[in-house]
Every structure is written in C-alpha cells, then in structure tokens.
Design an enzyme around this catalytic site. Structure first.
Site, short mmCIF file in Angstrom:
data_model
loop_
_atom_site.label_atom_id
_atom_site.label_comp_id
_atom_site.label_asym_id
_atom_site.label_seq_id
_atom_site.Cartn_x
_atom_site.Cartn_y
_atom_site.Cartn_z
N CYS A 263 -2.44 -1.40 -7.34
CA CYS A 263 -3.22 -1.93 -6.22
C CYS A 263 -4.51 -2.54 -6.75
O CYS A 263 -5.16 -1.96 -7.61
CB CYS A 263 -3.54 -0.82 -5.23
SG CYS A 263 -4.37 -1.42 -3.73
N CYS B 3 7.49 6.35 3.36
CA CYS B 3 6.28 5.63 2.98
C CYS B 3 6.64 4.73 1.81
O CYS B 3 6.99 5.21 0.74
CB CYS B 3 5.19 6.62 2.60
SG CYS B 3 3.66 5.81 2.12
N CYS C 119 -10.44 1.23 -3.96
CA CYS C 119 -11.12 2.23 -3.13
C CYS C 119 -11.46 3.44 -4.00
O CYS C 119 -10.64 3.90 -4.79
CB CYS C 119 -10.24 2.65 -1.97
SG CYS C 119 -9.82 1.29 -0.88
N CYS D 54 -1.18 10.88 0.82
CA CYS D 54 -1.96 9.64 0.87
C CYS D 54 -2.96 9.57 -0.27
O CYS D 54 -3.71 10.51 -0.49
CB CYS D 54 -2.80 9.56 2.16
SG CYS D 54 -1.87 9.58 3.65
N GLU E 82 6.60 3.81 -6.39
CA GLU E 82 6.82 5.09 -5.72
C GLU E 82 7.13 4.91 -4.23
O GLU E 82 6.56 4.06 -3.56
CB GLU E 82 5.60 5.98 -5.90
CG GLU E 82 5.37 6.27 -7.37
CD GLU E 82 4.33 7.35 -7.61
OE1 GLU E 82 4.07 8.17 -6.72
OE2 GLU E 82 3.80 7.36 -8.72
N CYS F 185 -9.17 6.74 -3.94
CA CYS F 185 -7.71 6.60 -4.03
C CYS F 185 -7.24 6.53 -5.47
O CYS F 185 -7.77 5.76 -6.28
CB CYS F 185 -7.27 5.32 -3.29
SG CYS F 185 -5.49 5.04 -3.37
N1 SAH Z 1 -4.01 -0.48 0.91
C1 SAH Z 1 -3.62 -0.05 2.23
C2 SAH Z 1 -2.41 0.82 2.16
C3 SAH Z 1 -2.61 2.18 1.56
S1 SAH Z 1 -2.50 3.27 2.88
C4 SAH Z 1 -4.80 0.61 2.94
O1 SAH Z 1 -5.86 0.71 2.33
O2 SAH Z 1 -4.71 0.92 4.11
C5 SAH Z 1 -3.15 4.67 2.31
C6 SAH Z 1 -4.01 5.36 3.32
O3 SAH Z 1 -4.43 6.54 2.67
C7 SAH Z 1 -5.27 4.55 3.66
O4 SAH Z 1 -5.67 4.77 4.98
C8 SAH Z 1 -6.29 5.17 2.71
O5 SAH Z 1 -7.59 5.04 3.22
C9 SAH Z 1 -5.83 6.61 2.62
N2 SAH Z 1 -6.20 7.26 1.37
C10 SAH Z 1 -6.40 6.71 0.17
N3 SAH Z 1 -6.74 7.64 -0.74
C11 SAH Z 1 -6.74 8.82 -0.10
C12 SAH Z 1 -7.00 10.16 -0.50
N4 SAH Z 1 -7.33 10.47 -1.76
N5 SAH Z 1 -6.91 11.13 0.42
C13 SAH Z 1 -6.56 10.83 1.70
N6 SAH Z 1 -6.32 9.59 2.13
C14 SAH Z 1 -6.39 8.58 1.25
#
Ligand code: SAH
Length: 342
Positions: free
Chosen positions: A110, A103, A114, A334, A90, A117
């Site tokens: 991944c 983006c 987390c 995000c 995506e 996410c």
């Molecule tokens: N793996 C990398 C790149 C992904 S960036 C990282 O962890 O930074 C995605 C960003 O969105 C990260 O800052 C993550 O913390 C945030 N993110 C992930 N899930 C989210 C959600 N459900 N709502 C808002 N932000 C989220």
C-alpha cells in the site's frame, strides 16, 4: 507465459476466441469461469474439445494458489495467495453465525503510509488486476464452500492496498462479482474502504455498478488526521466531507465511516463530539476499531471502557458500532496484513 482469462468480461473473451466463434461461446466460457468457477480449462465441457485445446495452449483460468493458510482460534483464516508473477497477497475469511465476510486486497502492499497500519510498512509493490481481485474471492470461497444457494457472502475491499488508487480494476472486479451470469453476489454485500482519495470518490459514484463506500476518518481534526494519515495533506477533510455529501447513494445505502481508536491520541470524549459534528447531515453509520497492535506500530489500544464511552456519545447522533477484531492471533485483523508469519 500463458495469459490468464480470469478478470475478462464477455467482450474481451470474444476477442480471445476470435471472430469465427459465435458470441454464445464467449458467454459459455464467461459462465464457466465465474458462475461454475472452473479452475482448469479442461473442465469446461460446454466448449468443443478442439476449442478447449486451442485455448489451453496459450491461456489459463488464472486462479491464485495458496502459499500458506493461517488459522485463528476464532475461526478466521488468513490466506497468503500466490500470484502469477511470484508475488503474494493476503485475503481473510471471517465466518459468523449468519454470514461470511471475505476481506480482499486491492494492491500488493500500500502506498498510503498511515502511521497505525502495518501494511504501510511494505510500501506499494503493484496494483492487482481485476482477475486477481476476483481470484481471491473464488479461491477462498471454494476452499470453504461459500458460494451457491443461499450464500450469505459479504465482500469487503479492506485488505492490503487503497482501492481508490486502483479504481478501474476494483470496479471491473465488482461487475463480475455481482453479475448474475458471473459470480452472482448481491451488490448490497460489497463494500470498499478508502483513506479518502477525494477526486476518486465522485468517479466511484458515477459508476453504474459499484461497491458501497466506507471512508476511514480516523481523526476528528484536520491536524490530527494529517499527522496519522500523511496522504490527507493532499486530500483535505473539508473536501472529503463535501465529496461524501455529494455521493449519490442508492435507496438502500448508507455511507460508513471507520475510526481507528488510538489510546490517548484520538479517543477522547471531545473527539467523539467532534466526529458527530463533522458527520452531521450525512446519511451514515460509524464503525469504531480499537487499534490492533503490531511490531513497528507506535500506538496503544484504548481500554474497552474508553471505546464504549466514545461509542455512547456518537450513538446519540447516528448508528455507531464497535468492530470486533477477528484473527488477532494470526495477524489477520484490520491493519495487520503484512505477510507476518504468525
Ligand atoms: N486503504 C483503505 C483500505 C484499508 S481498510 C483504507 O484506508 O480505508 C483498513 C481499515 O482498517 C481502515 O479503516 C484503517 O483505518 C483500519 N486500520 C488500519 N490499521 C489498523 C490497525 N492497526 N488497527 C485497527 N484498524 C486499522
């Protein structure tokens, strides 16, 4: 299967063409791929016809194609791009008044896991090649006319995947994207975001051409961070901040820290004060992201007043912004990239 040229730098193209071809031929092909963004070898009329035909017999340009495109009511577009091996990835385009942001993904799925996410729910399928990373930019830029004179295109490597677990390909893609003979974007407009793979931060810093660094902090204590981001049991907060302090910033550069706000979990005023303490003495700014919810995510979004109060406290010490969610209605925001059919 024919070999994709996208992702190759001049020296690799030279090898493909063979020693009997002069070096300028490799440069012509390189410019055609990245600067003129050819989608088919037949279009590259700077090369002699015989050479083009020979190339086309076992090579392709290798741009992805779109399997689906989802349109948000706020103008955001989410693309499901089809790769050579049938997998999909995506990419999200977010138009704004004064700039565009793309983006892009660095991996299919991944491995980081987390808890807030949705991409984590997919697990890791594979790394993307440099060509597949550049290909996302070229495809979406072409679909929306984003390149050329006066382009104000920002690239954030914040889609699916953990860029620092695919560092070599991410850096190679960045070189091609910023090379004036390549795609020609500004190095100041490319940012990578990491969950905090500590040893890779120094490696990134040592690269002569590289994206800017954003770090997903997401908690104000070690315990909470380990709960929300299990990978941080291996990469401790103290070492992460140490690596950030040692990171060689360019004169125009600041670090970015991202902080996902989860209602009642990490969004109190006490959290905000601890964030300020952790980041004191770093040349940085903070981006707050109120949770984007989704199926399978066991957290809630804080009220806007809570987010503002958190921001007000952090802003006393350093620049702090609230990231506006884009494409929430099409699962493009995000943490929502999981090939949802929204
Ligand atoms: N793996 C990398 C790149 C992904 S960036 C990282 O962890 O930074 C995605 C960003 O969105 C990260 O800052 C993550 O913390 C945030 N993110 C992930 N899930 C989210 C959600 N459900 N709502 C808002 N932000 C989220």
């Amino acid at each position: 299967m024919p070999q994709a040229l996208l992702g190759m730098e001049v020296s690799e193209i030279q090898e493909i063409l063979g020693p009997e071809q002069p070096e300028y031929r490799a440069r012509q092909l390189y410019e055609a791929l990245y600067h003129s963004q050819a989608t088919d070898l037949i279009q590259i009329t700077t090369l002699p016809g015989t050479l083009r035909d020979r190339l086309a017999s076992n090579h392709t340009v290798g741009q992805p194609t779109a399997e689906r495109r989802y349109e948000s009511s706020d103008g955001t577009r989410r693309y499901l791009l089809l790769l050579d091996d049938g997998r999909t990835v995506e990419t999200v385009w977010m138009p704004e008044q004064t700039r565009d942001t793309l983006c892009v993904s660095s991996q299919v799925g991944c491995p980081v896991d987390c808890k807030f996410c949705m991409t984590a729910l997919m697990g890791l399928e594979r790394n993307l090649t440099a060509g597949e990373i550049v290909g996302q930019v070229l495809y979406v830029a072409r679909d929306n006319g984003l390149l050329g004179e006066g382009s104000r295109l920002n690239i954030v490597m914040m889609g699916m995947g953990e860029p620092l677990l695919n560092l070599a390909n991410v850096v190679k893609a960045t070189r091609i994207l910023v090379d004036p003979q390549g795609v020609g974007l500004s190095e100041k407009r490319i940012t990578l975001s990491t969950a905090g793979i500590v040893p890779k931060i120094a490696e990134l810093g040592a690269e002569p051409v590289r994206p800017k660094l954003a770090v997903s902090l997401n908690a104000s204590t070690e315990e909470m961070r380990q709960e929300l981001m299990p990978i941080t049991r291996k990469y401790h907060l103290k070492d992460l901040l140490e690596a950030c302090r040692a990171f060689p910033l360019r004169p125009w550069e600041k670090l970015t820290f991202e902080y996902v706000l989860l209602k009642g979990v990490n969004d109190t005023d006490a959290d905000a004060r601890r964030v300020v303490k952790l980041l004191a003495n770093l040349n940085c700014k903070v981006n707050l992201i109120a949770l984007n919810p989704g199926p399978g995510i066991p957290f809630e979004t804080p009220e806007p007043e809570r987010v503002q109060s958190f921001q007000a406290l952090v802003r006393r010490a350093m620049p702090c912004f609230i990231r506006k969610p884009r494409g929430l209605d099409i699962f493009a925001a995000c943490g929502q990239l999981k090939r949802n059919q929204g």
